[in-house]
Design a protein around this motif. Structure first.
Motif, PDB file in Angstrom:
ATOM      1  N   GLN A 194       0.836  -1.184   0.000  1.00  0.00           N
ATOM      2  CA  GLN A 194       0.000   0.000   0.000  1.00  0.00           C
ATOM      3  C   GLN A 194       0.876   1.239   0.000  1.00  0.00           C
ATOM      4  OE1 GLN A 194      -3.174  -0.139  -0.319  1.00  0.00           O
ATOM      5  NE2 GLN A 194      -3.806   1.985   0.011  1.00  0.00           N
ATOM      6  N   VAL A 195       0.555   2.179  -0.867  1.00  0.00           N
ATOM      7  CA  VAL A 195       1.319   3.414  -0.976  1.00  0.00           C
ATOM      8  C   VAL A 195       0.575   4.521  -0.250  1.00  0.00           C
ATOM      9  CG1 VAL A 195       2.235   5.137  -2.552  1.00  0.00           C
ATOM     10  CG2 VAL A 195       2.279   2.714  -3.193  1.00  0.00           C
ATOM     11  N   GLN A 196       1.260   5.204   0.638  1.00  0.00           N
ATOM     12  CA  GLN A 196       0.675   6.365   1.311  1.00  0.00           C
ATOM     13  C   GLN A 196       1.387   7.625   0.811  1.00  0.00           C
ATOM     14  OE1 GLN A 196       1.033   5.401   5.497  1.00  0.00           O
ATOM     15  NE2 GLN A 196      -1.007   4.489   5.500  1.00  0.00           N
ATOM     16  N   LEU A 197       0.582   8.646   0.554  1.00  0.00           N
ATOM     17  CA  LEU A 197       1.104   9.901   0.038  1.00  0.00           C
ATOM     18  C   LEU A 197       0.715  11.030   0.979  1.00  0.00           C
ATOM     19  CD1 LEU A 197      -0.011   9.385  -3.684  1.00  0.00           C
ATOM     20  CD2 LEU A 197       2.252   8.965  -2.720  1.00  0.00           C
ATOM     21  N   VAL A 198       1.673  11.878   1.299  1.00  0.00           N
ATOM     22  CA  VAL A 198       1.421  12.984   2.219  1.00  0.00           C
ATOM     23  C   VAL A 198       1.889  14.282   1.577  1.00  0.00           C
ATOM     24  CG1 VAL A 198       1.872  13.958   4.485  1.00  0.00           C
ATOM     25  CG2 VAL A 198       1.679  11.471   4.205  1.00  0.00           C
ATOM     26  N   GLU A 199       0.938  15.187   1.357  1.00  0.00           N
ATOM     27  CA  GLU A 199       1.255  16.483   0.765  1.00  0.00           C
ATOM     28  C   GLU A 199       1.634  17.502   1.834  1.00  0.00           C
ATOM     29  OE1 GLU A 199      -2.383  14.832  -1.570  1.00  0.00           O
ATOM     30  OE2 GLU A 199      -1.726  14.999   0.522  1.00  0.00           O
ATOM     31  N   SER A 200       2.422  18.470   1.432  1.00  0.00           N
ATOM     32  CA  SER A 200       2.762  19.591   2.305  1.00  0.00           C
ATOM     33  C   SER A 200       3.101  20.799   1.432  1.00  0.00           C
ATOM     34  CB  SER A 200       3.944  19.254   3.214  1.00  0.00           C
ATOM     35  OG  SER A 200       5.092  18.965   2.445  1.00  0.00           O
ATOM     36  N   GLY A 201       3.173  21.958   2.063  1.00  0.00           N
ATOM     37  CA  GLY A 201       3.582  23.157   1.344  1.00  0.00           C
ATOM     38  C   GLY A 201       2.466  24.097   0.977  1.00  0.00           C
ATOM     39  N   GLY A 202       1.222  23.701   1.243  1.00  0.00           N
ATOM     40  CA  GLY A 202       0.119  24.596   0.944  1.00  0.00           C
ATOM     41  C   GLY A 202       0.095  25.769   1.912  1.00  0.00           C
ATOM     42  N   GLY A 203      -0.773  26.716   1.639  1.00  0.00           N
ATOM     43  CA  GLY A 203      -0.890  27.877   2.507  1.00  0.00           C
ATOM     44  C   GLY A 203      -1.605  29.005   1.815  1.00  0.00           C
ATOM     45  N   SER A 204      -1.493  30.183   2.402  1.00  0.00           N
ATOM     46  CA  SER A 204      -2.129  31.377   1.856  1.00  0.00           C
ATOM     47  C   SER A 204      -1.068  32.294   1.260  1.00  0.00           C
ATOM     48  CB  SER A 204      -2.897  32.108   2.949  1.00  0.00           C
ATOM     49  OG  SER A 204      -3.944  31.312   3.453  1.00  0.00           O
ATOM     50  N   VAL A 205      -1.368  32.830   0.098  1.00  0.00           N
ATOM     51  CA  VAL A 205      -0.419  33.694  -0.589  1.00  0.00           C
ATOM     52  C   VAL A 205      -1.193  34.742  -1.371  1.00  0.00           C
ATOM     53  CG1 VAL A 205      -0.327  32.202  -2.628  1.00  0.00           C
ATOM     54  CG2 VAL A 205       1.648  33.668  -2.070  1.00  0.00           C
ATOM     55  N   GLN A 206      -0.568  35.856  -1.605  1.00  0.00           N
ATOM     56  CA  GLN A 206      -1.208  36.895  -2.403  1.00  0.00           C
ATOM     57  C   GLN A 206      -1.025  36.604  -3.890  1.00  0.00           C
ATOM     58  OE1 GLN A 206       0.299  40.719  -1.003  1.00  0.00           O
ATOM     59  NE2 GLN A 206      -1.519  40.914   0.299  1.00  0.00           N
ATOM     60  N   ALA A 207      -1.915  37.152  -4.682  1.00  0.00           N
ATOM     61  CA  ALA A 207      -1.836  36.991  -6.130  1.00  0.00           C
ATOM     62  C   ALA A 207      -0.470  37.425  -6.637  1.00  0.00           C
ATOM     63  CB  ALA A 207      -2.930  37.799  -6.806  1.00  0.00           C
ATOM     64  N   THR A 217      -7.006  28.919  -6.238  1.00  0.00           N
ATOM     65  CA  THR A 217      -7.424  28.508  -4.903  1.00  0.00           C
ATOM     66  C   THR A 217      -8.164  27.186  -4.967  1.00  0.00           C
ATOM     67  OG1 THR A 217      -7.551  30.774  -4.065  1.00  0.00           O
ATOM     68  CG2 THR A 217      -8.874  29.100  -2.939  1.00  0.00           C
ATOM     69  N   ALA A 218      -7.685  26.196  -4.221  1.00  0.00           N
ATOM     70  CA  ALA A 218      -8.266  24.852  -4.252  1.00  0.00           C
ATOM     71  C   ALA A 218      -7.540  23.972  -3.249  1.00  0.00           C
ATOM     72  CB  ALA A 218      -8.143  24.241  -5.651  1.00  0.00           C
ATOM     73  N   MET A 219      -8.104  22.792  -3.039  1.00  0.00           N
ATOM     74  CA  MET A 219      -7.378  21.731  -2.344  1.00  0.00           C
ATOM     75  C   MET A 219      -6.561  20.993  -3.401  1.00  0.00           C
ATOM     76  SD  MET A 219      -6.939  20.387   0.682  1.00  0.00           S
ATOM     77  CE  MET A 219      -8.423  20.572   1.676  1.00  0.00           C
ATOM     78  N   TYR A 220      -5.294  20.813  -3.125  1.00  0.00           N
ATOM     79  CA  TYR A 220      -4.389  20.154  -4.066  1.00  0.00           C
ATOM     80  C   TYR A 220      -4.031  18.761  -3.551  1.00  0.00           C
ATOM     81  CZ  TYR A 220      -3.755  24.373  -6.831  1.00  0.00           C
ATOM     82  OH  TYR A 220      -3.973  25.456  -7.655  1.00  0.00           O
ATOM     83  N   TYR A 221      -4.133  17.798  -4.462  1.00  0.00           N
ATOM     84  CA  TYR A 221      -3.874  16.409  -4.122  1.00  0.00           C
ATOM     85  C   TYR A 221      -2.777  15.843  -5.010  1.00  0.00           C
ATOM     86  CZ  TYR A 221      -8.569  16.749  -2.096  1.00  0.00           C
ATOM     87  OH  TYR A 221      -9.675  17.125  -1.378  1.00  0.00           O
ATOM     88  N   CYS A 222      -1.910  15.044  -4.429  1.00  0.00           N
ATOM     89  CA  CYS A 222      -1.001  14.291  -5.279  1.00  0.00           C
ATOM     90  C   CYS A 222      -1.535  12.870  -5.396  1.00  0.00           C
ATOM     91  CB  CYS A 222       0.425  14.304  -4.754  1.00  0.00           C
ATOM     92  SG  CYS A 222       0.771  13.207  -3.385  1.00  0.00           S
TER      93      CYS A 222
END
Length: 125
Positions: free
Chosen positions: A1-14, A91-96
């Motif tokens: 089973q492969v588990q994937l963990v994302e990181s690095g998201g956040g709030s940023v200005q245009a 702007t969205a939820m990002y998934y790998c």
């Protein structure tokens, strides 16, 4: 089973930049095509970018072409998404995701077998 963990998201200005990372629990992923997807509230999931197992070929959605760059470091079992010139439309939820096969450049989510939990990206104007 492969588990994937994302990181690095956040709030940023245009106009700003973010770099997302996706760490895999096993080195099996180095044999898989991988990709990044995103989903905004009320919208369908969109395949943003994909990369072959060896990293030699990539594909991008038209909406991010020229601004986003997908890459991978198979020695670290990690997938990246460098996002530049961000706009509120990003702007969205990002998934790998990992395809579990060697082909996924059409970014069809049906090809992907393993998914992370997602990391939120919010871009303010």
């Amino acid at each position: 089973q492969v588990q994937l963990v994302e990181s690095g998201g956040g709030s940023v200005q245009a106009g700003g930049s973010l770099r997302l990372s996706c760490a895999a629990s096993t080195d099996t992923v180095r044999y898989y095509c991988m990709g990044w997807f995103r989903q905004a509230p009320g919208k369908e999931r969109e395949g943003v970018a994909a990369i072959t197992a060896g990293g030699g070929s990539t594909s991008y959605a038209d909406s991010v072409k020229g601004r986003f760059t997908i890459s991978r470091d198979n020695a670290k079992n990690t997938l990246y998404l460098q996002m530049n010139s961000l706009s509120p439309e990003d702007t969205a939820m990002y998934y790998c995701a990992a395809a579990g096969s060697t082909w996924c450049l059409d970014r069809s989510d049906a090809r992907y077998k393993y998914w992370g939990q997602g990391t939120q990206v919010t871009v303010s104007s």
